[in-house]
Motif scaffolding. Structure first.
Motif, PDB file in Angstrom:
ATOM      1  N   GLY A  32       0.786  -1.224   0.000  1.00 42.80           N
ATOM      2  CA  GLY A  32       0.000   0.000   0.000  1.00 42.80           C
ATOM      3  C   GLY A  32       0.818   1.274   0.000  1.00 42.80           C
ATOM      4  N   GLU A  33       2.137   1.161  -0.034  1.00 42.69           N
ATOM      5  CA  GLU A  33       3.002   2.330   0.019  1.00 42.69           C
ATOM      6  C   GLU A  33       3.247   2.882  -1.381  1.00 42.69           C
ATOM      7  OE1 GLU A  33       7.021   3.574   2.510  1.00 42.69           O
ATOM      8  OE2 GLU A  33       6.921   1.579   1.630  1.00 42.69           O
ATOM      9  N   PHE A  34       3.474   4.190  -1.452  1.00 43.36           N
ATOM     10  CA  PHE A  34       3.853   4.856  -2.689  1.00 43.36           C
ATOM     11  C   PHE A  34       5.284   5.360  -2.510  1.00 43.36           C
ATOM     12  CE2 PHE A  34       1.943   6.981  -6.550  1.00 43.36           C
ATOM     13  CZ  PHE A  34       3.142   7.483  -7.041  1.00 43.36           C
ATOM     14  N   VAL A  35       6.209   4.798  -3.285  1.00 36.04           N
ATOM     15  CA  VAL A  35       7.622   5.160  -3.186  1.00 36.04           C
ATOM     16  C   VAL A  35       8.086   5.673  -4.543  1.00 36.04           C
ATOM     17  CG1 VAL A  35       9.968   4.297  -2.783  1.00 36.04           C
ATOM     18  CG2 VAL A  35       8.072   3.500  -1.346  1.00 36.04           C
ATOM     19  N   SER A  36       8.790   6.799  -4.541  1.00 35.26           N
ATOM     20  CA  SER A  36       9.364   7.342  -5.775  1.00 35.26           C
ATOM     21  C   SER A  36      10.871   7.165  -5.776  1.00 35.26           C
ATOM     22  CB  SER A  36       9.027   8.834  -5.924  1.00 35.26           C
ATOM     23  OG  SER A  36       7.662   9.024  -6.216  1.00 35.26           O
ATOM     24  N   VAL A  37      11.431   7.036  -6.979  1.00 40.02           N
ATOM     25  CA  VAL A  37      12.867   6.912  -7.177  1.00 40.02           C
ATOM     26  C   VAL A  37      13.333   8.083  -8.023  1.00 40.02           C
ATOM     27  CG1 VAL A  37      14.727   5.507  -8.140  1.00 40.02           C
ATOM     28  CG2 VAL A  37      12.780   4.394  -7.044  1.00 40.02           C
ATOM     29  N   ILE A 190       9.285   6.070 -11.019  1.00 40.99           N
ATOM     30  CA  ILE A 190      10.470   6.808 -11.448  1.00 40.99           C
ATOM     31  C   ILE A 190      10.023   8.190 -11.895  1.00 40.99           C
ATOM     32  CG2 ILE A 190      12.163   7.065 -13.308  1.00 40.99           C
ATOM     33  CD1 ILE A 190      12.601   4.109 -13.280  1.00 40.99           C
ATOM     34  N   THR A 191      10.719   9.221 -11.438  1.00 38.81           N
ATOM     35  CA  THR A 191      10.404  10.566 -11.892  1.00 38.81           C
ATOM     36  C   THR A 191      11.654  11.434 -11.818  1.00 38.81           C
ATOM     37  OG1 THR A 191       8.984  12.513 -11.560  1.00 38.81           O
ATOM     38  CG2 THR A 191       9.630  11.295  -9.582  1.00 38.81           C
ATOM     39  N   HIS A 192      11.727  12.427 -12.719  1.00 35.15           N
ATOM     40  CA  HIS A 192      12.764  13.449 -12.634  1.00 35.15           C
ATOM     41  C   HIS A 192      12.219  14.713 -11.969  1.00 35.15           C
ATOM     42  CE1 HIS A 192      14.596  10.943 -15.838  1.00 35.15           C
ATOM     43  NE2 HIS A 192      15.717  11.389 -15.328  1.00 35.15           N
ATOM     44  N   ASP A 193      10.945  14.692 -11.608  1.00 33.92           N
ATOM     45  CA  ASP A 193      10.258  15.863 -11.073  1.00 33.92           C
ATOM     46  C   ASP A 193      10.229  15.767  -9.546  1.00 33.92           C
ATOM     47  OD1 ASP A 193       8.393  17.769 -10.225  1.00 33.92           O
ATOM     48  OD2 ASP A 193       7.217  17.593 -12.057  1.00 33.92           O
ATOM     49  N   ILE A 194      11.031  16.575  -8.876  1.00 29.38           N
ATOM     50  CA  ILE A 194      11.103  16.535  -7.415  1.00 29.38           C
ATOM     51  C   ILE A 194       9.753  16.870  -6.799  1.00 29.38           C
ATOM     52  CG2 ILE A 194      12.103  17.689  -5.403  1.00 29.38           C
ATOM     53  CD1 ILE A 194      14.699  17.919  -6.934  1.00 29.38           C
ATOM     54  N   ARG A 195       9.061  17.836  -7.373  1.00 27.47           N
ATOM     55  CA  ARG A 195       7.752  18.220  -6.835  1.00 27.47           C
ATOM     56  C   ARG A 195       6.761  17.060  -6.955  1.00 27.47           C
ATOM     57  NH1 ARG A 195       5.341  24.092  -7.834  1.00 27.47           N
ATOM     58  NH2 ARG A 195       7.046  24.392  -6.368  1.00 27.47           N
ATOM     59  N   GLU A 196       6.790  16.347  -8.076  1.00 27.16           N
ATOM     60  CA  GLU A 196       5.919  15.192  -8.255  1.00 27.16           C
ATOM     61  C   GLU A 196       6.216  14.125  -7.211  1.00 27.16           C
ATOM     62  OE1 GLU A 196       4.502  13.565 -12.232  1.00 27.16           O
ATOM     63  OE2 GLU A 196       6.280  12.338 -11.860  1.00 27.16           O
ATOM     64  N   ALA A 197       7.502  13.854  -6.976  1.00 23.52           N
ATOM     65  CA  ALA A 197       7.889  12.861  -5.980  1.00 23.52           C
ATOM     66  C   ALA A 197       7.399  13.257  -4.596  1.00 23.52           C
ATOM     67  CB  ALA A 197       9.404  12.686  -5.980  1.00 23.52           C
ATOM     68  N   ALA A 198       7.562  14.516  -4.236  1.00 27.85           N
ATOM     69  CA  ALA A 198       7.147  14.972  -2.912  1.00 27.85           C
ATOM     70  C   ALA A 198       5.631  14.932  -2.752  1.00 27.85           C
ATOM     71  CB  ALA A 198       7.665  16.393  -2.669  1.00 27.85           C
ATOM     72  N   PHE A 199       4.912  15.277  -3.812  1.00 28.97           N
ATOM     73  CA  PHE A 199       3.449  15.328  -3.718  1.00 28.97           C
ATOM     74  C   PHE A 199       2.820  13.947  -3.610  1.00 28.97           C
ATOM     75  CE2 PHE A 199      -0.770  15.468  -5.779  1.00 28.97           C
ATOM     76  CZ  PHE A 199      -1.408  16.342  -4.911  1.00 28.97           C
ATOM     77  N   LEU A 200       3.354  12.968  -4.342  1.00 24.45           N
ATOM     78  CA  LEU A 200       2.699  11.666  -4.441  1.00 24.45           C
ATOM     79  C   LEU A 200       3.181  10.636  -3.417  1.00 24.45           C
ATOM     80  CD1 LEU A 200       2.645  11.230  -8.329  1.00 24.45           C
ATOM     81  CD2 LEU A 200       0.665  11.622  -6.851  1.00 24.45           C
TER      82      LEU A 200
END
Length: 250
Positions: A32-37, A190-200
């Motif tokens: 259930g976790e959302f993790v960004s790289v 995977i994202t290059h967008d720091i804001r996207e990673a922080a938001f999601l």
């Protein structure tokens, strides 16, 4: 130690040259976790996803799912690449069922499984449309529907909104936050967008330059459900700064 939905245990990978890419990557993703790289361009993020998805064998290390070795298997994840890859000659409905049909489900059964998702994905009424009739955001929702309808334990999303304009991307991020909470998916992004990673995300994994390894894990202690207005908060700005500093350090 409690079992996790996904555990990466010391993954190493090099290509002929030699070109070392992964240098002992280790982290986990709980159910259930959302993790960004995130990480520098070319550091090996897509190679890491290919190893997790069973598309590339690691030279060493393991991919564990619920405590079982899933290294090299392709049946434990649903993978959404950067491009939507919708076939122009198939209807939207038949595009979303493609993975199920490849897995052996009849077209009729696959359609019956996909149809109930069209309303929550904002695609109701477009079942018979062709991809060129959809907006960019709708195409990405169709591609994500095709991914999640496979009902796999883990979703791998590789820059799913990277080709969208800024406003559409923001709308899609808010939509993904909403539907992920509704369906309780386990997601690795995977994202290059720091804001996207922080938001999601619940956590963000920061990778170093190639050959890559985990430099840092940043917890995103922001309340859910998350609204777009959250990005103007002081705490959000602090998390963005922490992630940017980690990337600059990389």
């Amino acid at each position: 130690m409690a079992e996790h939905k996904l555990v990466l245990d010391g993954l190493h990978k090099a290509f002929p040259g030699p070109l070392p890419v992964l240098d002992g990557v280790e982290f986990d993703v709980a159910p259930g976790e959302f993790v960004s790289v995130i990480g520098p361009s070319g550091c090996g993020k897509s190679t890491l996803f290919n190893v997790i998805a069973g598309l590339e064998p690691p030279d060493a290390g393991r991919v564990l799912v619920d405590g079982e070795d899933a290294t090299g298997r392709v049946d434990h994840v649903a993978y959404m690449p950067q491009r939507d890859l919708l076939f122009p000659w198939r209807t939207v409905l038949d595009n979303t069922t493609l993975g199920l049909e490849v897995a052996g489900l009849s077209r009729r059964a696959a359609r019956e499984r996909a149809r109930p998702l069209f309303a929550p994905f904002g695609l109701e009424g477009f079942e018979s449309a062709r991809p060129h009739e959809l907006s960019g955001g709708m195409r990405q929702r169709a591609a994500l529907l095709r991914t999640v309808v496979q009902d796999r334990a883990l979703l791998l999303l590789d820059e799913p909104f990277g080709a969208l304009d800024s406003l559409t991307r923001t709308d899609m991020q808010a939509w993904l936050e909403e539907v992920r909470a509704r369906f309780g998916w386990t997601v690795l992004l995977i994202t290059h967008d720091i804001r996207e990673a922080a938001f999601l995300s619940d956590r963000v994994i920061v990778l170093g330059p190639r050959p890559t390894r985990v430099l840092r894990e940043v917890a995103v202690d922001l309340p859910r459900p998350r609204q777009v207005e959250l990005i103007t908060s002081t705490r959000f700005a602090e998390i963005e700064s922490e992630l940017l500093a980690a990337l600059r350090g990389a």
